[in-house]
Design a protein around this motif. Structure first.
Motif, PDB file in Angstrom:
ATOM      1  N   LEU A  12       0.828  -1.215   0.000  1.00 46.69           N
ATOM      2  CA  LEU A  12       0.000   0.000   0.000  1.00 46.69           C
ATOM      3  C   LEU A  12       0.860   1.261   0.000  1.00 46.69           C
ATOM      4  O   LEU A  12       0.542   2.241  -0.689  1.00 46.69           O
ATOM      5  N   LEU A  13       1.935   1.231   0.756  1.00 45.93           N
ATOM      6  CA  LEU A  13       2.781   2.426   0.829  1.00 45.93           C
ATOM      7  C   LEU A  13       3.445   2.695  -0.520  1.00 45.93           C
ATOM      8  O   LEU A  13       3.528   3.847  -0.970  1.00 45.93           O
ATOM      9  N   ASP A  14       3.896   1.632  -1.174  1.00 44.82           N
ATOM     10  CA  ASP A  14       4.512   1.802  -2.495  1.00 44.82           C
ATOM     11  C   ASP A  14       3.504   2.352  -3.500  1.00 44.82           C
ATOM     12  O   ASP A  14       3.819   3.232  -4.305  1.00 44.82           O
ATOM     13  N   LYS A  15       2.299   1.806  -3.444  1.00 39.50           N
ATOM     14  CA  LYS A  15       1.267   2.269  -4.373  1.00 39.50           C
ATOM     15  C   LYS A  15       0.929   3.737  -4.085  1.00 39.50           C
ATOM     16  O   LYS A  15       0.745   4.534  -5.014  1.00 39.50           O
ATOM     17  N   ALA A  16       0.889   4.091  -2.813  1.00 41.01           N
ATOM     18  CA  ALA A  16       0.594   5.488  -2.467  1.00 41.01           C
ATOM     19  C   ALA A  16       1.668   6.419  -3.028  1.00 41.01           C
ATOM     20  O   ALA A  16       1.369   7.508  -3.536  1.00 41.01           O
ATOM     21  N   SER A  17       2.916   5.970  -2.945  1.00 47.68           N
ATOM     22  CA  SER A  17       4.001   6.779  -3.508  1.00 47.68           C
ATOM     23  C   SER A  17       3.819   6.911  -5.013  1.00 47.68           C
ATOM     24  O   SER A  17       3.989   7.988  -5.584  1.00 47.68           O
ATOM     25  N   GLU A  18       3.465   5.798  -5.636  1.00 43.86           N
ATOM     26  CA  GLU A  18       3.227   5.810  -7.077  1.00 43.86           C
ATOM     27  C   GLU A  18       2.116   6.791  -7.446  1.00 43.86           C
ATOM     28  O   GLU A  18       2.142   7.420  -8.505  1.00 43.86           O
ATOM     29  N   LEU A  19       1.150   6.891  -6.555  1.00 47.58           N
ATOM     30  CA  LEU A  19       0.004   7.764  -6.829  1.00 47.58           C
ATOM     31  C   LEU A  19       0.295   9.229  -6.509  1.00 47.58           C
ATOM     32  O   LEU A  19      -0.563  10.087  -6.701  1.00 47.58           O
ATOM     33  N   GLY A  20       1.468   9.481  -5.970  1.00 54.21           N
ATOM     34  CA  GLY A  20       1.862  10.873  -5.810  1.00 54.21           C
ATOM     35  C   GLY A  20       2.057  11.377  -4.397  1.00 54.21           C
ATOM     36  O   GLY A  20       2.409  12.538  -4.204  1.00 54.21           O
ATOM     37  N   THR A  21       1.843  10.529  -3.397  1.00 51.23           N
ATOM     38  CA  THR A  21       2.116  11.015  -2.040  1.00 51.23           C
ATOM     39  C   THR A  21       3.604  10.876  -1.764  1.00 51.23           C
ATOM     40  O   THR A  21       4.210   9.862  -2.117  1.00 51.23           O
ATOM     41  N   PRO A  22       4.183  11.861  -1.140  1.00 49.41           N
ATOM     42  CA  PRO A  22       5.621  11.754  -0.874  1.00 49.41           C
ATOM     43  C   PRO A  22       5.922  10.679   0.168  1.00 49.41           C
ATOM     44  O   PRO A  22       5.103  10.432   1.055  1.00 49.41           O
ATOM     45  N   GLU A  23       7.063  10.056   0.023  1.00 48.98           N
ATOM     46  CA  GLU A  23       7.442   9.033   1.006  1.00 48.98           C
ATOM     47  C   GLU A  23       7.621   9.641   2.385  1.00 48.98           C
ATOM     48  O   GLU A  23       7.566   8.939   3.394  1.00 48.98           O
ATOM     49  N   ALA A  24       7.855  10.928   2.424  1.00 47.50           N
ATOM     50  CA  ALA A  24       8.052  11.601   3.708  1.00 47.50           C
ATOM     51  C   ALA A  24       6.727  12.043   4.317  1.00 47.50           C
ATOM     52  O   ALA A  24       6.686  12.958   5.127  1.00 47.50           O
ATOM     53  N   SER A  25       5.644  11.407   3.928  1.00 49.12           N
ATOM     54  CA  SER A  25       4.374  11.719   4.604  1.00 49.12           C
ATOM     55  C   SER A  25       3.972  10.540   5.471  1.00 49.12           C
ATOM     56  O   SER A  25       4.531   9.444   5.365  1.00 49.12           O
ATOM     57  N   CYS A  26       2.984  10.792   6.292  1.00 43.66           N
ATOM     58  CA  CYS A  26       2.557   9.820   7.305  1.00 43.66           C
ATOM     59  C   CYS A  26       2.119   8.504   6.657  1.00 43.66           C
ATOM     60  O   CYS A  26       1.661   8.473   5.520  1.00 43.66           O
ATOM     61  N   PHE A  27       2.230   7.410   7.441  1.00 43.53           N
ATOM     62  CA  PHE A  27       1.811   6.093   6.940  1.00 43.53           C
ATOM     63  C   PHE A  27       0.336   6.065   6.556  1.00 43.53           C
ATOM     64  O   PHE A  27      -0.116   5.142   5.883  1.00 43.53           O
ATOM     65  N   VAL A  28      -0.391   7.068   6.980  1.00 41.99           N
ATOM     66  CA  VAL A  28      -1.811   7.110   6.631  1.00 41.99           C
ATOM     67  C   VAL A  28      -1.988   7.251   5.117  1.00 41.99           C
ATOM     68  O   VAL A  28      -3.084   7.072   4.591  1.00 41.99           O
ATOM     69  N   ARG A  29      -0.903   7.493   4.418  1.00 42.33           N
ATOM     70  CA  ARG A  29      -0.993   7.564   2.967  1.00 42.33           C
ATOM     71  C   ARG A  29      -1.414   6.221   2.359  1.00 42.33           C
ATOM     72  O   ARG A  29      -1.862   6.158   1.216  1.00 42.33           O
ATOM     73  N   SER A  30      -1.270   5.163   3.138  1.00 46.86           N
ATOM     74  CA  SER A  30      -1.731   3.856   2.644  1.00 46.86           C
ATOM     75  C   SER A  30      -3.224   3.902   2.308  1.00 46.86           C
ATOM     76  O   SER A  30      -3.698   3.133   1.465  1.00 46.86           O
ATOM     77  N   THR A  31      -3.952   4.808   2.943  1.00 49.30           N
ATOM     78  CA  THR A  31      -5.393   4.921   2.652  1.00 49.30           C
ATOM     79  C   THR A  31      -5.624   5.293   1.188  1.00 49.30           C
ATOM     80  O   THR A  31      -6.581   4.825   0.568  1.00 49.30           O
ATOM     81  N   LEU A  32      -4.762   6.128   0.657  1.00 49.87           N
ATOM     82  CA  LEU A  32      -4.923   6.539  -0.742  1.00 49.87           C
ATOM     83  C   LEU A  32      -4.824   5.315  -1.661  1.00 49.87           C
ATOM     84  O   LEU A  32      -5.609   5.162  -2.612  1.00 49.87           O
ATOM     85  N   ALA A  33      -3.862   4.465  -1.350  1.00 52.45           N
ATOM     86  CA  ALA A  33      -3.725   3.238  -2.149  1.00 52.45           C
ATOM     87  C   ALA A  33      -4.967   2.366  -2.003  1.00 52.45           C
ATOM     88  O   ALA A  33      -5.412   1.738  -2.970  1.00 52.45           O
ATOM     89  N   ALA A  34      -5.522   2.337  -0.803  1.00 55.30           N
ATOM     90  CA  ALA A  34      -6.744   1.539  -0.597  1.00 55.30           C
ATOM     91  C   ALA A  34      -7.906   2.099  -1.412  1.00 55.30           C
ATOM     92  O   ALA A  34      -8.704   1.340  -1.967  1.00 55.30           O
ATOM     93  N   PHE A  35      -7.981   3.424  -1.504  1.00 55.56           N
ATOM     94  CA  PHE A  35      -9.016   4.027  -2.363  1.00 55.56           C
ATOM     95  C   PHE A  35      -8.796   3.622  -3.824  1.00 55.56           C
ATOM     96  O   PHE A  35      -9.741   3.389  -4.565  1.00 55.56           O
ATOM     97  N   HIS A  36      -7.556   3.549  -4.203  1.00 56.83           N
ATOM     98  CA  HIS A  36      -7.246   3.173  -5.585  1.00 56.83           C
ATOM     99  C   HIS A  36      -7.601   1.725  -5.866  1.00 56.83           C
ATOM    100  O   HIS A  36      -8.175   1.394  -6.906  1.00 56.83           O
ATOM    101  N   LYS A  37      -7.284   0.865  -4.906  1.00 58.64           N
ATOM    102  CA  LYS A  37      -7.426  -0.569  -5.149  1.00 58.64           C
ATOM    103  C   LYS A  37      -8.852  -1.077  -4.938  1.00 58.64           C
ATOM    104  O   LYS A  37      -9.248  -2.086  -5.526  1.00 58.64           O
ATOM    105  N   MET A  38      -9.597  -0.440  -4.090  1.00 60.13           N
ATOM    106  CA  MET A  38     -10.973  -0.857  -3.787  1.00 60.13           C
ATOM    107  C   MET A  38     -11.053  -2.319  -3.335  1.00 60.13           C
ATOM    108  O   MET A  38     -11.998  -3.034  -3.660  1.00 60.13           O
TER     109      MET A  38
END
Lengths: 343, 463
Positions: free
Chosen positions: B131-157
């Motif tokens: 999820l973290l890798d996918k979030a980075s791919e989607l444009g969230t910086p790696e230096a942001s909170c682990f909550v960025r995994s949520t963005l990947a979850a929105f993407h993956k459904m």
């Protein structure tokens, strides 16, 4: 189209009745993985790390959706005393069935951590799970009690006993069931999802009556045991199961993997009750061409993709050890061309 | 009938062995949405591990049936949300406010609120960077909170179904998560924004304004309450439009039900934190506290689980038995850890968590039941941890320090979370009367021996 989900996510959606991005692709790549890795087959089935590494190499190459921890169906019988020899470049061959040397009462329930090659399986699961367990399901093939019972016996004698000595057959099957359950405990704790394989219960081997009398009840007991864990249970029976399709849901399995059965017939009879897995002819993988395989797989997938409870594209039986890699690749690629739900 | 054994923390394999003693009828007894077909959830940790929750191989769990039920229920949440949608319920995504929007959503029939935010634990439970890798791919910086995994979850459904409606909090809310929500909106998700006011400290220029004081003793301009009431009424109207219904009596009933959860959790916390011997592990207690946010998508079943846990804990307290040695060093834990393993490690190394500040103070306070419901919700929310000053946030922990309950404080700072990174040092500064260990929670699988050594040294120093 590119994959959106990992194999783990894809399978996870399927088993809760959701459509994933595309259908799962689970050709039964078992010992064929040794060929992919370039190792001797014996090195594959006698060493857990080797088995896992070969499986991982196969995943890297084909990008299908499941690790398959398996070599052959005699593994529990061997741990219960049947003797096998290990050819360098082929699967183990049974030499002496346990019941040719011992009575059923003398056969112990094996310990998966130390008897015969059961630890090989556990080591392979642990290794594969550590490497890929967050992304790929680790399917672990468990020989069903009826198959193990026959592997403990001289097959001819056993088949006659199914007609003349039912109580003896039942006691062998019961003991085999206990051994399978003991193995499942360890497989689950290692991270493997048990998939029950009962090739010798096929209608190509035994009559539907024999299946209903011995194999089905023991399959159901094993499935029910796994349901205590809330696991989704796959049952694979090789060969022709057309005569027993109607009763397969009575095993309580959640996913049924078929081999030499007309897919449309299977969909008609099973798809409202279970998810269907299958059933590309593995001999075609061995002897056909990539183009032909692609066309045939496309037809198969288009016909089965919307089976009511879900569908997994797979081969009907194990991918032959020496199947050309381009053929296996053609199988996977073809499903990835037409097997999409999210468009 | 299964009988609990002597309390202890056990690993996955031990739980598998113990699970053999759980009867089929007991397994079938517990089910979400009261559904016999797919609602059964009492499984050993191994089940969830087989499906990819890899950290369960390492974690230790309480060995009671109540804890087993807790884990089965919470790990089943993703499936539960999909089953909810399949059975015709509406899925309500609440984001960022942590505790109030779900109370409103539960006032509408067959509406299941949940927090996509909680996906931040998934990379750790799965020991996975998917999820973290996918979030980075989607444009969230790696230096942001682990909550960025949520963005990947929105993407993956694949972790929760597409919500029927989404409410996203902004304003005095987590800044990293605000960015994630905006990016989710750019993906095509339709968000309904509500703004959370910043609970300003009492300053002279506010003296002329009418002020109010929260249960936790935080002072704020009364007009913030009015502002939040209007925001919550907007949420209510959106829910009315979605469902075609709207009955304020049901909001009162929802408040009452959520208060039952909150009271039970407060009782369990009191029992656990004040007993001579720790009766329940810190990891399970964190899961219990966070259940206050939304009842893990089936508040009725969650209530029943909490009652069972309370009975288990009370029984242990009465018998003077528990899961840690009696000389475990009492600690406060500030900011929830994204990596659950840390809670295990601290206990294994001799610590005991007796106070927490998990940034969800607003979800722990009792909502007033004798005033207008929207005002009650607003007044409750003004207790929130993250909408005020650091001094206010630390005040309760400092109070426990002063009363001698706490020997030390552990702060788990989220590496990459800008808010946490800034506040951790401030909290350290303000807790001058007690030793503080600030830990940067590393990425999944990142806990090192060096980190364990730091924790060991800290607890030995306190001892």
């Amino acid at each position: 189209m590119n994959d959106i989900l990992t194999s783990r996510e894809r399978f996870g959606l399927l088993v809760i009745d959701e459509k994933p991005d595309r259908c799962n692709i689970m050709p039964l790549i078992t010992s064929h993985a040794a060929t992919v890795k370039g190792m001797k087959v014996r090195d594959y089935y006698t060493n857990g790390e080797n088995m896992a590494r070969a499986q991982i190499a196969a995943i890297d190459k084909y990008e299908h959706d499941a690790i398959s921890i398996f070599s052959e169906v005699g593994i529990i019988a061997e741990a219960m005393g049947s003797e096998f020899e290990y050819p360098e470049n082929d699967l183990p061959i049974q030499r002496t069935p346990a019941l040719e040397k011992k009575d059923i009462e003398e056969i112990k329930i094996p310990s998966p951590t130390c008897d015969a090659r059961l630890p090989v399986y556990l080591e392979a699961i642990e290794y594969a799970y550590d490497a890929l367990g967050d992304r790929v399901p680790i399917l672990t093939y468990i020989p069903a009690p009826f198959t193990t019972a026959m592997m403990l016996s001289d097959p001819n004698k056993f088949l006659i006993q199914t007609i003349k000595e039912s109580s003896r057959v039942e006691s062998i099957v019961d003991r085999s069931l206990a051994a399978a359950i003991e193995l499942c405990y360890h497989v689950i704790d290692a991270g493997g999802l048990p998939i029950i394989v009962d090739p010798l219960a096929s209608s190509s081997v035994v009559s539907p009556k024999t299946y209903r009398q011995y194999a089905l009840p023991s399959e159901r007991k094993l499935v029910d045991f796994l349901h205590r864990y809330d696991l989704d249970v796959i049952l694979h029976i090789c060969g022709d199961t057309s005569p027993i399709l109607d009763v397969l849901p009575q095993t309580h399995a959640d996913l049924i993997s078929i081999d030499r059965v007309n897919m449309q017939q299977a969909i008609d009879k099973l798809s409202s009750a279970v998810r269907i897995i299958g059933n590309y002819d593995t001999s075609r993988l061995a002897f056909s061409t990539p183009d032909d395989i692609k066309a045939e797989v496309r037809n198969m997938v288009e016909g089965a993709l919307h089976a009511k409870q879900g569908y997994i594209a797979a081969t009907g039986c194990e991918v032959p050890i020496k199947a050309p890699e381009e053929n296996v690749m053609a199988f996977v690629d073809s499903v990835k061309e037409v097997g999409w739900y999210w468009v | 009938m299964y009988q609990d054994l002597t309390p202890e923390k056990i690993g996955l394999k031990e739980w598998s062995k113990q699970f053999r003693m759980v009867g089929d009828s007991e397994i079938k007894e517990f089910k979400y949405y009261n559904n016999d077909e797919w609602g059964i959830y009492l499984s050993p940790p191994a089940t969830f591990m087989v499906y990819g929750t890899r950290q369960l191989k390492k974690l230790k769990f309480d060995n009671s049936l109540a804890a087993l039920r807790l884990w089965g229920f919470t790990f089943n949440e993703s499936e539960r949300l999909f089953r909810a949608r399949q059975s015709g319920k509406r899925i309500i995504a609440a984001m960022g406010d942590l505790g109030t929007v779900p109370v409103i959503a539960m006032a509408f029939p067959d509406c299941i609120p949940f927090y996509p935010d909680c996906t931040w634990w998934t990379p750790f439970f799965n020991e996975s960077t998917v999820l973290l890798d996918k979030a980075s791919e989607l444009g969230t910086p790696e230096a942001s909170c682990f909550v960025r995994s949520t963005l990947a979850a929105f993407h993956k459904m694949a972790y929760f179904p597409k919500p029927d409606i989404m409410f996203a909090s902004t304003g005095a809310s987590c800044d990293d998560y605000s960015c994630i929500m905006q990016m989710a909106e750019e993906m095509g998700y339709e968000l309904n924004w509500l703004e959370i006011p910043f609970r300003r400290q009492h300053r002279s220029f506010h003296m002329s304004e009418e002020h109010a004081v929260t249960d936790s003793g935080f002072k704020y301009p009364k007009r913030f309450e009015t502002y939040l009431v209007n925001e919550y009424k907007r949420v209510w109207r959106k829910m009315e439009a979605l469902t075609g219904t709207g009955d304020l009596k049901k909001l009162n009933a929802s408040i009452e039900k959520n208060n039952r959860v909150r009271r039970l959790v407060n009782d369990i916390k009191d029992l656990t934190q004040t007993a001579d011997v720790a009766p329940f592990p810190a990891l399970e207690m964190m899961v219990i506290e966070f259940g206050n946010l939304y009842g893990y998508a089936d508040i009725d079943e969650w209530l029943d689980i909490l009652k069972m846990i309370k009975d288990t804990v009370a029984d242990r307290v009465e018998k003077g038995i528990g899961i840690l040695p009696s000389d475990a060093v009492p600690l406060a834990w500030v900011t929830p850890t994204a990596d659950p393993l840390l809670l295990n490690i601290v206990e294994d190394l001799g610590g005991r968590v007796v106070a927490t500040e998990y940034v969800i103070n607003q979800a722990l306070t009792i909502i007033e039941e004798d005033i207008e419901p929207f005002q009650a919700l607003a007044r409750s929310f003004m207790n929130a941890s993250l909408i005020g000053s650091t001094e206010e946030r630390v005040r309760q922990i400092a109070g426990s320090v002063d009363s001698g309950k706490i020997a030390g404080v552990i702060i788990t700072n989220m590496l990459g979370c800008s808010h946490c990174a800034m506040e951790t040092r401030l909290i350290e500064e303000k807790l001058k009367n007690v030793p503080v260990l600030a830990i940067d929670v590393p990425a999944p699988l990142g806990i090192t021996e060096q980190l364990k050594t730091r924790i060991t040294a800290f607890i030995e120093m306190l001892r």
